[in-house]
Enzyme design. Structure first.
Site, PDB file in Angstrom:
ATOM      1  N   HIS A 192       0.775  -1.165  -0.032  1.00  0.00           N
ATOM      2  CA  HIS A 192       0.026  -0.137  -0.144  1.00  0.00           C
ATOM      3  C   HIS A 192       0.872   0.989   0.048  1.00  0.00           C
ATOM      4  O   HIS A 192       0.439   2.295  -0.733  1.00  0.00           O
ATOM      5  CB  HIS A 192      -0.993  -0.131   1.253  1.00  0.00           C
ATOM      6  CG  HIS A 192      -2.137  -0.298   0.901  1.00  0.00           C
ATOM      7  ND1 HIS A 192      -2.856  -1.132   1.719  1.00  0.00           N
ATOM      8  CD2 HIS A 192      -2.932  -0.505  -0.432  1.00  0.00           C
ATOM      9  CE1 HIS A 192      -4.531  -1.698   1.135  1.00  0.00           C
ATOM     10  NE2 HIS A 192      -4.192  -1.122  -0.220  1.00  0.00           N
ATOM     11  N   GLU A 432      -7.525 -13.647 -24.403  1.00  0.00           N
ATOM     12  CA  GLU A 432      -6.135 -13.930 -23.368  1.00  0.00           C
ATOM     13  C   GLU A 432      -5.862 -15.363 -23.165  1.00  0.00           C
ATOM     14  O   GLU A 432      -5.261 -15.479 -22.429  1.00  0.00           O
ATOM     15  CB  GLU A 432      -6.590 -13.003 -22.167  1.00  0.00           C
ATOM     16  CG  GLU A 432      -7.784 -13.294 -21.340  1.00  0.00           C
ATOM     17  CD  GLU A 432      -8.038 -12.414 -20.300  1.00  0.00           C
ATOM     18  OE1 GLU A 432      -6.960 -11.481 -19.746  1.00  0.00           O
ATOM     19  OE2 GLU A 432      -9.215 -12.363 -19.779  1.00  0.00           O
ATOM     20  N   ASP A 456      -2.370 -11.880 -19.790  1.00  0.00           N
ATOM     21  CA  ASP A 456      -2.481 -13.415 -19.672  1.00  0.00           C
ATOM     22  C   ASP A 456      -2.243 -14.226 -20.845  1.00  0.00           C
ATOM     23  O   ASP A 456      -1.679 -15.343 -20.731  1.00  0.00           O
ATOM     24  CB  ASP A 456      -4.049 -13.446 -19.479  1.00  0.00           C
ATOM     25  CG  ASP A 456      -4.318 -13.045 -17.681  1.00  0.00           C
ATOM     26  OD1 ASP A 456      -3.583 -13.947 -17.114  1.00  0.00           O
ATOM     27  OD2 ASP A 456      -5.400 -12.306 -17.472  1.00  0.00           O
ATOM     28  N   CYS A 503      -5.372  -4.383 -24.513  1.00  0.00           N
ATOM     29  CA  CYS A 503      -5.385  -3.642 -23.044  1.00  0.00           C
ATOM     30  C   CYS A 503      -4.404  -4.194 -22.332  1.00  0.00           C
ATOM     31  O   CYS A 503      -4.563  -3.674 -20.994  1.00  0.00           O
ATOM     32  CB  CYS A 503      -6.834  -3.366 -22.563  1.00  0.00           C
ATOM     33  SG  CYS A 503      -7.397  -5.405 -22.155  1.00  0.00           S
TER      34      CYS A 503
HETATM   35  C1  PEP Z   1      -4.403  -8.926 -19.781  1.00  0.00           C
HETATM   36  O1  PEP Z   1      -4.558 -10.103 -19.280  1.00  0.00           O
HETATM   37  O2  PEP Z   1      -3.777  -8.647 -20.344  1.00  0.00           O
HETATM   38  C2  PEP Z   1      -5.537  -8.017 -19.169  1.00  0.00           C
HETATM   39  C3  PEP Z   1      -5.620  -6.646 -19.267  1.00  0.00           C
HETATM   40  O3  PEP Z   1      -6.164  -8.180 -17.748  1.00  0.00           O
HETATM   41  P1  PEP Z   1      -5.676  -8.389 -16.360  1.00  0.00           P
HETATM   42  O4  PEP Z   1      -4.435  -7.730 -16.206  1.00  0.00           O
HETATM   43  O5  PEP Z   1      -6.790  -7.812 -15.561  1.00  0.00           O
HETATM   44  O6  PEP Z   1      -5.689  -9.891 -16.182  1.00  0.00           O
HETATM   45 MG    MG Z   2      -6.493 -11.105 -18.173  1.00  0.00          MG
END
Ligand code: PEP
Ligand code: MG
Length: 582
Positions: A192, A432, A456, A503
């Site tokens: 934190h 993913e 992922d 993302c």
């Molecule tokens: C990913 O897996 O790239 C993603 C954006 O989701 P998270 O990091 O939340 O698993």
């Molecule tokens: Mg993910």
């Protein structure tokens, strides 16, 4: 600067930024605990009451300060500490033991709270382990108040605090006296204190494993929160180097900010939508300041992390509605809870392989009550038609179809209840899992959009745990199989008629951006602070040359070759525009 230089120690870069400031060594006295017998237990109980009241007063003050500095979401850490002070079971058992055992209150407090800590410290969840440090903070506060001691801060301003460990409450209090940087032996990226430092924009290097013992009071320190370096008493040459970097950084920030209202298009006119990932509701303001075209990923499991039980429909509705209204007319992609993996499960379940276990859509489809509560909240918040809904961890078409059936069921319920929602809300999926990558074309035909989650995808494609330091060198975003898989997904999904975004963290890597643009992505979604730099990169390349680069990368058999090709491209086309910052 090279790490081999003698006066440089290296740790974890926990909060970005660069600062040069004198060291302030912060020791927290370890309170001696005596198990002495006492004569008057009632007086000890009264003492305890007073110490609890004083601790509560202090924490309330810290909480108010934290709300102003960090927003309510982060300040909740301190509210949770106040709640411990109000826990009747804990307080009663401390009082009973004082009366029965006739020992000093500090001994009983230490012993009782240590039981809590032991349970949390033994957890496999890093989150729980770190919360046990928060409890240490509260234990020391009560004991200090039992001894009627005061913590006196001698800090005036403009110092870098050096310590074994820093609690979140210290971080907030220090920010009031203008602390410029943090350097600690313990702690990781998710502690934190590190999160608070990032929110406050204070550079921090943590995890120095005892190396802080080399630093003396008043030593001049360079804290490089970008690279995790701390330079102790820099030489004239080192000082020159860092001062010029500071200058470049401030010019560069101003320069990037000017791009805020400019479009994100390549030199030959291809638009690449730049969206933001949102993990904290308070980040929405930064997102708008940085000129993002909406939110490309709202990690809902993350924003409700502070809740002890799952938020109900009303609580979720309020949050989604307020975010959608703030970002309007831009869109927000709300992702269904991606619980499991390294994120805390709602039940105490110990899975041997959590990343291959009950995670994301699997957990949601097995808990339709939980899933429906979220879908109804999302639908109700969608009245302005700027919400899209995304499903995580999809591996099969049947999961998409089952989810869509549940969404339709929720729509029928809302119709029946005469509630308004966006009847044509767009539904998308995360790609993913390798099976989703292979099936990208077929999956794309089932949904309105897809977003590639490289965090992922890389872990599952290369069979490398994304959070395991031991194998981190095998987690390669430029592994040829990753590049080829990305190219395949983008091509296939587009043929399936969808908009394709990315993302994962890879999208924020400046060296990866020309490759991703060249592979044909429509949009990148990254943490808000990365947006200005990415816009600068996109505006300085042409799609044509990026496409050529991507085609070249697709031919290489090794990660080293892809890597070096991307670095050469960067050096040749972008280094000058980016003022040699890399
Ligand atoms: C990913 O897996 O790239 C993603 C954006 O989701 P998270 O990091 O939340 O698993
Ligand atoms: Mg993910």
């Amino acid at each position: 600067m090279k790490h081999s230089e003698e006066n440089i120690i290296h740790g974890i870069a926990a909060a970005p930024g660069l600062v040069i400031a004198p060291a302030y060594l912060f020791y927290k006295e370890k309170e001696e605990i005596s198990s002495e017998k006492i004569l008057d237990p009632e007086e000890a109980v009264q003492n305890l009451e007073n110490a609890l009241a004083q601790s509560k007063k202090e924490l309330k003050k810290i909480f108010e300060l934290a709300v102003d500095k960090l927003g309510e979401r982060r300040a909740a850490i301190f509210e949770a500490q106040i709640m411990i002070l109000d826990d009747p079971i804990l307080i009663e058992s401390i009082k009973n033991r004082i009366r029965n055992e006739r020992k000093l209150a500090e001994f009983i407090v230490h012993d009782e709270i240590a039981k809590y800590q032991k349970i949390m410290g033994a957890s496999n969840e890093p989150y729980m382990k770190e919360r046990s440090q928060d409890i240490e903070d509260i234990k020391n506060r009560i004991i200090r108040n039992l001894k009627k001691k005061k913590w006196q801060s001698r800090i005036t301003s403009d110092v870098a605090v050096v310590s074994h460990t820093i609690s979140p409450s210290d971080t907030v209090l220090f920010s009031r006296v203008n602390v410029k940087g943090y350097v600690t032996d313990f702690g990781g990226l998710t502690s934190h204190a590190a999160i608070v430092a990032r929110s406050l924009n204070i550079p921090a290097v943590v995890g120095l494993h005892g190396q802080t013992s080399r630093i003396h009071e008043g030593d001049i320190l360079v804290v490089d929160g970008f690279h995790g370096d701390v330079v102790i008493n820099p030489t004239e040459l080192q000082l020159q180097h860092y001062k010029s970097r500071l200058e470049i950084l401030s010019r560069y920030d101003a320069d990037l900010l000017e791009l805020k209202d400019k479009p994100s298009v390549t030199k030959d006119g291809k638009e690449i939508k730049l969206m933001a990932n949102l993990d904290l509701t308070t980040e929405i303001d930064i997102i708008m300041q940085n000129g993002a075209s909406g939110v490309g990923l709202l990690r809902t499991e993350q924003i409700f992390e502070e809740y002890e039980v799952f938020p109900d429909e009303e609580q979720q509705y309020e949050v989604y509605k307020s975010l959608a209204e703030k970002i309007y007319p831009e869109n927000i992609i709300i992702r269904a809870f991606d619980i499991g993996g390294d994120k805390v499960l709602p039940v105490d379940l110990h899975e041997p392989n959590p990343f291959l276990g009950w995670r994301g859509i699997r957990l949601l489809l097995d808990n339709p009550y939980l899933f429906k509560r979220q879908i109804r909240a999302v639908l109700r918040a969608s009245v302005h038609k700027n919400i899209m809904f995304m499903l995580p961890m999809i591996a099969s078409v049947s999961e998409i179809r089952k989810s869509k059936e549940i969404i339709e069921e929720c729509k029928r319920e809302l119709d029946h209840e005469q509630m308004k929602y966006d009847k044509s809300i767009k539904i998308g999926i995360m790609i993913e899992i390798p099976s989703a990558a292979v099936m990208a074309n077929i999956f794309a035909k089932e949904v309105d959009f897809v977003s590639i989650g490289t965090n992922d995808l890389i872990q599952y494609l290369l069979a490398v745990d994304r959070g395991n330091e031991i194998v981190s060198k095998y987690y390669q975003e430029f592994h040829p199989s990753v590049v080829k898989t990305l190219g395949f997904i983008i091509r296939e999904a587009k043929m399936g008629g969808t908009f394709v975004s990315i993302c994962g963290e890879m999208a924020a890597d400046p060296y990866a951006v020309p490759l991703l643009v060249g592979l044909g992505l429509d949009s990148l979604s990254v943490s808000p602070s990365a947006i200005p730099l990415l816009k600068k990169i996109i505006r300085n390349i042409s799609f044509k040359e990026a496409e050529k680069l991507a085609n070249e990368c697709l031919t290489y058999p090794t990660e080293e070759e892809v890597n070096s090709c991307l670095h050469s491209f960067f050096k040749e086309k972008l280094q000058d525009q980016l003022q040699n910052i890399f």
